[in-house]
Motif scaffolding. Structure first.
Motif, PDB file in Angstrom:
ATOM      1  N   SER A   8       0.810  -1.114  -0.082  1.00  0.00           N
ATOM      2  CA  SER A   8      -0.028   0.001  -0.180  1.00  0.00           C
ATOM      3  C   SER A   8       0.767   1.381  -0.066  1.00  0.00           C
ATOM      4  CB  SER A   8      -0.886  -0.001   1.295  1.00  0.00           C
ATOM      5  OG  SER A   8      -1.888  -1.108   1.427  1.00  0.00           O
ATOM      6  N   VAL A   9       2.115   1.222   0.155  1.00  0.00           N
ATOM      7  CA  VAL A   9       3.131   2.281   0.054  1.00  0.00           C
ATOM      8  C   VAL A   9       4.016   2.069  -0.820  1.00  0.00           C
ATOM      9  CG1 VAL A   9       2.716   3.002   2.463  1.00  0.00           C
ATOM     10  CG2 VAL A   9       4.350   1.320   2.154  1.00  0.00           C
ATOM     11  N   PRO A  10       4.478   3.216  -1.426  1.00  0.00           N
ATOM     12  CA  PRO A  10       5.629   2.937  -2.433  1.00  0.00           C
ATOM     13  C   PRO A  10       6.907   2.387  -1.617  1.00  0.00           C
ATOM     14  CG  PRO A  10       4.958   5.297  -2.571  1.00  0.00           C
ATOM     15  CD  PRO A  10       4.264   4.506  -1.297  1.00  0.00           C
ATOM     16  N   ASN A  11       7.108   1.048  -2.037  1.00  0.00           N
ATOM     17  CA  ASN A  11       8.280   0.195  -1.232  1.00  0.00           C
ATOM     18  C   ASN A  11       9.022  -0.568  -2.452  1.00  0.00           C
ATOM     19  OD1 ASN A  11       9.506  -1.645   0.421  1.00  0.00           O
ATOM     20  ND2 ASN A  11       7.670  -2.681   0.913  1.00  0.00           N
ATOM     21  N   PRO A  12      10.110  -0.004  -2.643  1.00  0.00           N
ATOM     22  CA  PRO A  12      11.146  -0.737  -3.650  1.00  0.00           C
ATOM     23  C   PRO A  12      11.780  -2.022  -3.186  1.00  0.00           C
ATOM     24  CG  PRO A  12      12.544   1.150  -2.343  1.00  0.00           C
ATOM     25  CD  PRO A  12      11.023   1.099  -1.989  1.00  0.00           C
ATOM     26  N   LEU A  13      11.270  -2.454  -1.887  1.00  0.00           N
ATOM     27  CA  LEU A  13      11.846  -3.792  -1.486  1.00  0.00           C
ATOM     28  C   LEU A  13      10.665  -4.840  -1.325  1.00  0.00           C
ATOM     29  CD1 LEU A  13      13.926  -2.411   1.731  1.00  0.00           C
ATOM     30  CD2 LEU A  13      14.777  -3.014  -0.620  1.00  0.00           C
ATOM     31  N   PHE A  14       9.572  -4.539  -2.168  1.00  0.00           N
ATOM     32  CA  PHE A  14       8.424  -5.313  -2.161  1.00  0.00           C
ATOM     33  C   PHE A  14       8.571  -6.609  -2.820  1.00  0.00           C
ATOM     34  CE2 PHE A  14       4.221  -6.909  -3.499  1.00  0.00           C
ATOM     35  CZ  PHE A  14       3.566  -7.044  -2.248  1.00  0.00           C
ATOM     36  N   ASP A  15       9.498  -6.551  -3.703  1.00  0.00           N
ATOM     37  CA  ASP A  15      10.199  -8.057  -4.097  1.00  0.00           C
ATOM     38  C   ASP A  15      10.379  -9.012  -2.962  1.00  0.00           C
ATOM     39  OD1 ASP A  15       9.694  -7.434  -7.055  1.00  0.00           O
ATOM     40  OD2 ASP A  15      11.647  -6.356  -7.003  1.00  0.00           O
ATOM     41  N   LEU A  16      11.015  -8.604  -1.993  1.00  0.00           N
ATOM     42  CA  LEU A  16      11.540  -9.407  -1.000  1.00  0.00           C
ATOM     43  C   LEU A  16      10.189 -10.065  -0.310  1.00  0.00           C
ATOM     44  CD1 LEU A  16      14.212  -9.965   0.136  1.00  0.00           C
ATOM     45  CD2 LEU A  16      14.166  -8.026  -1.173  1.00  0.00           C
ATOM     46  N   ALA A  17       9.017  -9.248  -0.299  1.00  0.00           N
ATOM     47  CA  ALA A  17       7.777  -9.705   0.128  1.00  0.00           C
ATOM     48  C   ALA A  17       7.193 -10.834  -0.730  1.00  0.00           C
ATOM     49  CB  ALA A  17       6.774  -8.721   0.307  1.00  0.00           C
ATOM     50  N   GLY A  18       7.133 -10.697  -2.034  1.00  0.00           N
ATOM     51  CA  GLY A  18       6.814 -11.921  -2.947  1.00  0.00           C
ATOM     52  C   GLY A  18       7.822 -13.171  -2.824  1.00  0.00           C
ATOM     53  N   LEU A  19       9.110 -12.898  -2.578  1.00  0.00           N
ATOM     54  CA  LEU A  19       9.960 -13.994  -2.267  1.00  0.00           C
ATOM     55  C   LEU A  19       9.663 -14.908  -0.929  1.00  0.00           C
ATOM     56  CD1 LEU A  19      13.396 -12.547  -3.650  1.00  0.00           C
ATOM     57  CD2 LEU A  19      12.367 -14.147  -4.798  1.00  0.00           C
ATOM     58  N   THR A  20       9.429 -13.972   0.147  1.00  0.00           N
ATOM     59  CA  THR A  20       9.205 -14.683   1.153  1.00  0.00           C
ATOM     60  C   THR A  20       7.706 -15.159   1.299  1.00  0.00           C
ATOM     61  OG1 THR A  20      10.619 -12.734   2.442  1.00  0.00           O
ATOM     62  CG2 THR A  20       8.793 -14.010   3.783  1.00  0.00           C
ATOM     63  N   CYS A  21       6.943 -14.581   0.623  1.00  0.00           N
ATOM     64  CA  CYS A  21       5.560 -15.565   0.460  1.00  0.00           C
ATOM     65  C   CYS A  21       5.701 -16.622  -0.409  1.00  0.00           C
ATOM     66  CB  CYS A  21       4.597 -14.522  -0.123  1.00  0.00           C
ATOM     67  SG  CYS A  21       4.048 -12.989   0.840  1.00  0.00           S
ATOM     68  N   GLY A  22       6.489 -16.753  -1.287  1.00  0.00           N
ATOM     69  CA  GLY A  22       6.724 -18.055  -2.030  1.00  0.00           C
ATOM     70  C   GLY A  22       7.541 -18.985  -1.250  1.00  0.00           C
ATOM     71  N   HIS A  23       8.542 -18.454  -0.552  1.00  0.00           N
ATOM     72  CA  HIS A  23       9.425 -19.386   0.207  1.00  0.00           C
ATOM     73  C   HIS A  23       8.433 -20.057   1.257  1.00  0.00           C
ATOM     74  CE1 HIS A  23      13.011 -20.963   2.502  1.00  0.00           C
ATOM     75  NE2 HIS A  23      12.380 -20.333   3.472  1.00  0.00           N
ATOM     76  N   PHE A  24       7.700 -19.355   2.110  1.00  0.00           N
ATOM     77  CA  PHE A  24       6.847 -19.741   3.143  1.00  0.00           C
ATOM     78  C   PHE A  24       5.388 -20.502   2.566  1.00  0.00           C
ATOM     79  CE2 PHE A  24       9.919 -17.084   5.543  1.00  0.00           C
ATOM     80  CZ  PHE A  24      10.450 -17.941   6.229  1.00  0.00           C
ATOM     81  N   LEU A  25       5.371 -20.554   1.359  1.00  0.00           N
ATOM     82  CA  LEU A  25       4.220 -21.195   0.807  1.00  0.00           C
ATOM     83  C   LEU A  25       2.935 -20.585   1.099  1.00  0.00           C
ATOM     84  CD1 LEU A  25       5.015 -24.942   1.069  1.00  0.00           C
ATOM     85  CD2 LEU A  25       5.876 -23.356  -0.875  1.00  0.00           C
ATOM     86  N   VAL A  26       2.907 -19.225   1.227  1.00  0.00           N
ATOM     87  CA  VAL A  26       1.697 -18.764   1.346  1.00  0.00           C
ATOM     88  C   VAL A  26       0.788 -18.622   0.224  1.00  0.00           C
ATOM     89  CG1 VAL A  26       0.738 -16.229   1.634  1.00  0.00           C
ATOM     90  CG2 VAL A  26       2.936 -16.612   2.766  1.00  0.00           C
ATOM     91  N   PRO A  27      -0.489 -19.346   0.488  1.00  0.00           N
ATOM     92  CA  PRO A  27      -1.728 -19.246  -0.652  1.00  0.00           C
ATOM     93  C   PRO A  27      -1.439 -18.203  -1.445  1.00  0.00           C
ATOM     94  CG  PRO A  27      -2.522 -19.697   1.679  1.00  0.00           C
ATOM     95  CD  PRO A  27      -1.150 -19.365   1.833  1.00  0.00           C
ATOM     96  N   PHE A  28      -1.727 -18.631  -2.996  1.00  0.00           N
ATOM     97  CA  PHE A  28      -1.815 -17.828  -3.924  1.00  0.00           C
ATOM     98  C   PHE A  28      -2.398 -16.551  -3.734  1.00  0.00           C
ATOM     99  CE2 PHE A  28      -3.373 -16.324  -8.102  1.00  0.00           C
ATOM    100  CZ  PHE A  28      -2.156 -15.720  -8.584  1.00  0.00           C
ATOM    101  N   TRP A  29      -3.824 -16.849  -3.628  1.00  0.00           N
ATOM    102  CA  TRP A  29      -4.724 -15.786  -3.651  1.00  0.00           C
ATOM    103  C   TRP A  29      -4.612 -14.958  -2.245  1.00  0.00           C
ATOM    104  CZ3 TRP A  29      -6.883 -14.467  -7.848  1.00  0.00           C
ATOM    105  CH2 TRP A  29      -7.104 -15.469  -8.712  1.00  0.00           C
ATOM    106  N   THR A  30      -4.169 -15.391  -1.328  1.00  0.00           N
ATOM    107  CA  THR A  30      -3.722 -14.394   0.045  1.00  0.00           C
ATOM    108  C   THR A  30      -2.618 -13.436  -0.397  1.00  0.00           C
ATOM    109  OG1 THR A  30      -4.232 -16.138   1.507  1.00  0.00           O
ATOM    110  CG2 THR A  30      -3.014 -14.252   2.356  1.00  0.00           C
TER     111      THR A  30
END
Length: 355
Positions: free
Chosen positions: A216-238
């Motif tokens: 929700s905020v301009p965040n150049p580090l958001f790619d790390l959120a995608g990597l973290t969610c994929g690594h911890f198998l967060v559900p896709f739709w979440t």
């Protein structure tokens, strides 16, 4: 071969060769995955064929089909720009500054100049002309301007959310295959490294709310959120739902409001007065800015008899060159990245053969 040294300005021929080889692999892989879903592929093919047929065959349906195709193409253009902005782990093309922001600013300036928002369609949105009659129910205000550019902004936001999917799927595939994204910033003691660790912990502990807050905020580090969610198998739709809600709704409304307020006619005049006070370079900067604004306002009144200066200002010429340079940099970065991926692919194959 060192993959990092495989760039166009050092090894142009090898880089181009590897780029095309990797591109062919990606296209063939995408087609194979699409053909695995035969019903989906057949539905897409029939839909495209039916649209093309109804678009060119004359009849009472043709104006509606052409209007729908143009509208979808306009929306798709902003989705593609959004994808280009966020894809590539931070090396994307900053299309908000180059396209969406100027579009919102142009609509804002035109609204205050014309005193209305009911621009004739067509030529809007490709071109803006002041309406012959002003709609009293559609007065110029910040909220009405936000509504005027809401579709373009939301499509761009959805595109940025789609651009965040490759890091998610990359980390998810690595985890499921027995590997993992191990301690992405564990050995980095810099401020950036600590910020990356903070993003990882926030997403890991808070879940949907953490992803929403990061998106929700301009965040150049958001790619790390995608990597973290994929690594911890967060559900896709979440992950995708929170990303779309954050980027296409919350963040886009914040950015829209900022641009609209910044390009309010009163504030623009105040900024020009501040520019004029800058010693030495102030008057030199003020002249091209005034010329640019004068030309933009003149283009809004095409029905008037006043002549329009079509030569363009120095500012618009510099902006065009800046946009061209950014596009070239983006294309070069894509070529280098795909070539390096192919080089790493070859390295893995040689490693398996040795084993």
């Amino acid at each position: 071969m060192d993959s990092e040294s495989l760039v166009l300005w050092r090894r142009p021929l090898t880089t181009l060769e590897y780029f095309f080889r990797e591109l062919i692999i990606l296209i063939s892989t995408g087609l194979q995955r699409l053909l695995a879903y035969k019903l989906l592929a057949l539905a897409i093919f029939i839909g495209i064929l039916g649209t093309i047929t109804t678009y060119y065959i004359s009849g009472p349906h043709q104006p509606f089909v052409q209007s729908a195709v143009l509208t979808l193409a306009w929306w798709g253009w902003w989705v593609v720009l959004g994808v280009c902005s966020s894809v590539g782990l931070g090396t994307g093309l900053h299309t908000f500054l180059l396209y969406l922001g100027p579009h919102i600013a142009r609509v804002t300036l035109a609204a205050y100049e014309c005193g209305a928002l009911n621009f004739p369609e067509p030529p809007y949105p490709n071109d803006i002309i002041c309406p012959a009659e002003i709609d009293p129910n559609n007065t110029v205000s910040i909220w009405n301007i936000m509504s005027k550019v809401r579709i373009e902004s939301m499509m761009w936001g959805i595109g940025t959310a789609l651009g965040e999917l490759p890091p998610y799927f990359m980390a998810r595939a690595a985890r499921l295959s027995g590997g993992g994204v191990a301690e992405l910033a564990a050995n980095d003691d810099s401020k950036t490294g600590r910020a990356k660790i903070m993003v990882q912990k926030l997403v890991q502990k808070v879940g949907f709310a953490g992803i929403l807050a990061c998106a929700s905020v301009p965040n150049p580090l958001f790619d790390l959120a995608g990597l973290t969610c994929g690594h911890f198998l967060v559900p896709f739709w979440t992950f995708f739902g929170a990303t779309v809600l954050g980027k296409a709704v919350i963040k886009m409304h914040i950015q829209k409001m900022f641009v609209i307020i910044a390009f309010n006619e009163t504030l623009v005049g105040q900024v020009l007065s501040w520019v004029e006070r800058i010693p030495y370079i102030g008057p030199k900067l003020e002249a091209p800015l005034l010329e640019f604004l004068r030309n933009q306002k003149a283009r809004l009144h095409k029905n008037d008899s006043a002549p329009i200066d079509n030569q363009g200002s120095v500012l618009s010429s510099l902006l065009e060159k800046f946009v061209l340079a950014m596009v070239v940099y983006f294309v070069v970065s894509i070529v280098n990245a795909l070539a390096q991926n192919y080089s790493k692919r070859l390295g893995k194959k040689k490693g398996k053969k040795r084993e």
